[in-house]
Design a protein around this motif. Structure first.
Motif, short mmCIF file in Angstrom:
data_model
loop_
_atom_site.label_atom_id
_atom_site.label_comp_id
_atom_site.label_asym_id
_atom_site.label_seq_id
_atom_site.Cartn_x
_atom_site.Cartn_y
_atom_site.Cartn_z
N THR A 112 46.30 24.85 15.32
CA THR A 112 47.03 26.07 14.98
C THR A 112 48.49 25.87 15.34
OG1 THR A 112 47.00 28.49 15.15
CG2 THR A 112 46.64 27.26 17.20
N GLY A 113 49.31 26.79 14.96
CA GLY A 113 50.73 26.66 15.23
C GLY A 113 51.05 26.84 16.71
N SER A 114 52.18 26.27 17.13
CA SER A 114 52.58 26.35 18.53
C SER A 114 53.70 27.36 18.77
CB SER A 114 53.02 24.97 19.04
OG SER A 114 54.12 24.51 18.28
N ASP A 115 54.26 27.95 17.71
CA ASP A 115 55.35 28.89 17.93
C ASP A 115 54.82 30.30 18.19
OD1 ASP A 115 54.75 30.00 15.43
OD2 ASP A 115 56.46 29.09 14.42
N ALA A 116 55.73 31.23 18.44
CA ALA A 116 55.37 32.59 18.85
C ALA A 116 54.51 33.31 17.82
CB ALA A 116 56.63 33.39 19.14
N ALA A 117 54.70 33.03 16.55
CA ALA A 117 53.92 33.71 15.50
C ALA A 117 52.42 33.44 15.64
CB ALA A 117 54.41 33.28 14.12
N PHE A 118 52.07 32.32 16.24
CA PHE A 118 50.66 31.94 16.40
C PHE A 118 50.10 32.29 17.77
CE2 PHE A 118 52.28 29.36 12.96
CZ PHE A 118 51.27 29.43 12.02
N ALA A 119 50.89 32.95 18.61
CA ALA A 119 50.42 33.32 19.96
C ALA A 119 49.14 34.16 19.92
CB ALA A 119 51.52 34.01 20.74
N PRO A 120 49.03 35.15 19.02
CA PRO A 120 47.77 35.91 18.98
C PRO A 120 46.56 35.03 18.64
CG PRO A 120 49.50 37.12 17.84
CD PRO A 120 50.04 35.74 18.13
N ALA A 121 46.73 34.08 17.75
CA ALA A 121 45.62 33.18 17.41
C ALA A 121 45.24 32.33 18.61
CB ALA A 121 46.00 32.30 16.22
N ARG A 122 46.24 31.76 19.28
CA ARG A 122 45.94 30.93 20.46
C ARG A 122 45.24 31.76 21.54
NH1 ARG A 122 51.20 29.37 19.34
NH2 ARG A 122 51.96 30.36 21.27
N ALA A 123 45.68 33.01 21.72
CA ALA A 123 45.06 33.88 22.72
C ALA A 123 43.61 34.19 22.35
CB ALA A 123 45.86 35.17 22.88
N LEU A 124 43.35 34.43 21.07
CA LEU A 124 41.98 34.67 20.61
C LEU A 124 41.10 33.47 20.93
CD1 LEU A 124 39.74 36.12 18.91
CD2 LEU A 124 40.71 34.91 16.94
N TYR A 125 41.55 32.29 20.54
CA TYR A 125 40.74 31.09 20.76
C TYR A 125 40.52 30.85 22.26
CZ TYR A 125 41.89 30.18 15.86
OH TYR A 125 42.04 30.29 14.50
N ALA A 126 41.56 30.98 23.06
CA ALA A 126 41.43 30.78 24.51
C ALA A 126 40.47 31.81 25.10
CB ALA A 126 42.79 30.85 25.18
N GLY A 127 40.54 33.03 24.62
CA GLY A 127 39.66 34.09 25.11
C GLY A 127 38.20 33.85 24.79
N GLU A 128 37.94 33.02 23.79
CA GLU A 128 36.56 32.68 23.42
C GLU A 128 36.14 31.32 23.97
OE1 GLU A 128 34.29 34.69 21.78
OE2 GLU A 128 35.80 36.24 22.10
N GLY A 129 36.95 30.76 24.88
CA GLY A 129 36.56 29.54 25.58
C GLY A 129 37.19 28.25 25.09
N PHE A 130 38.00 28.29 24.04
CA PHE A 130 38.67 27.08 23.58
C PHE A 130 39.73 26.67 24.59
CE2 PHE A 130 36.68 28.39 19.72
CZ PHE A 130 36.56 27.26 18.93
N ARG A 131 39.91 25.36 24.75
CA ARG A 131 40.91 24.80 25.65
C ARG A 131 41.83 23.87 24.87
NH1 ARG A 131 39.92 28.65 27.96
NH2 ARG A 131 38.32 28.89 29.53
N GLU A 132 43.10 23.85 25.28
CA GLU A 132 44.04 22.94 24.61
C GLU A 132 43.65 21.50 24.86
OE1 GLU A 132 48.22 23.73 24.89
OE2 GLU A 132 47.91 25.90 24.82
N CYS A 133 43.92 20.67 23.87
CA CYS A 133 43.60 19.25 23.94
C CYS A 133 44.64 18.50 23.12
CB CYS A 133 42.19 19.00 23.40
SG CYS A 133 41.98 19.45 21.65
N GLY A 134 44.47 17.22 23.02
CA GLY A 134 45.35 16.41 22.19
C GLY A 134 44.88 16.40 20.75
#
Length: 152
Positions: A112-134
């Protein structure tokens, strides 16, 4: 109530939402950093698309691409503008995670994107257990991308 169904991307509403998603990714991101699939790619073997519906209106779409026998990649997550904040993306994500488990997959991956526009998506994924990786699969390091994974 949100109804989720497998979608073949032939209906006018889902076609329009998928096309809008693809166009917006290209309008806001340099071409080399756009990883959104076009309609033909979303219809390829090994990719399943689901649509979410509320009161006869398409509310969102999402896809699962099977990378191999153990791994799947989330693709083309999009909630229609009129349905944001109603739990559509979370419902689709939970549906896909359950389907991946039922298929015997051991992990899910996404870009997913790394800029502010994608913050809600990253928060959703993290909230469901996804973790950042390479980067995974054919992806490379890209400052405009965030990669995440979930062990199933």
């Amino acid at each position: 109530m949100i109804e989720i169904r497998t979608d073949d991307l032939t209906g006018e509403q889902t076609l329009r939402l998928a096309a809008q998603h693809h166009a917006e990714m290209h309008a806001n991101t340099p071409p080399e950093s756009v990883h959104a699939l076009d309609l033909d790619a979303l219809r390829a073997p090994g990719i399943t698309v689901w649509s979410a519906w509320i009161d006869g209106d398409v509310a969102g779409i999402a896809a699962l691409a099977q990378l191999d026998a153990a791994r799947g990649e989330l693709k083309s997550f999009r909630t229609g503008d009129a349905h944001r904040g109603r739990g559509v993306a979370r419902a689709l994500l939970r549906h896909i995670v359950a389907e991946a488990r039922a298929r015997g997959l051991t992990s899910l991956w996404l870009e997913t994107g790394s800029d502010a526009a994608f913050a809600p998506a990253r928060a959703l994924y993290a909230g469901e257990g996804f973790r950042e990786c390479g980067p995974f699969a054919d992806y490379t390091d890209d400052p405009l991308s965030t990669y995440m994974t979930l062990a199933l």
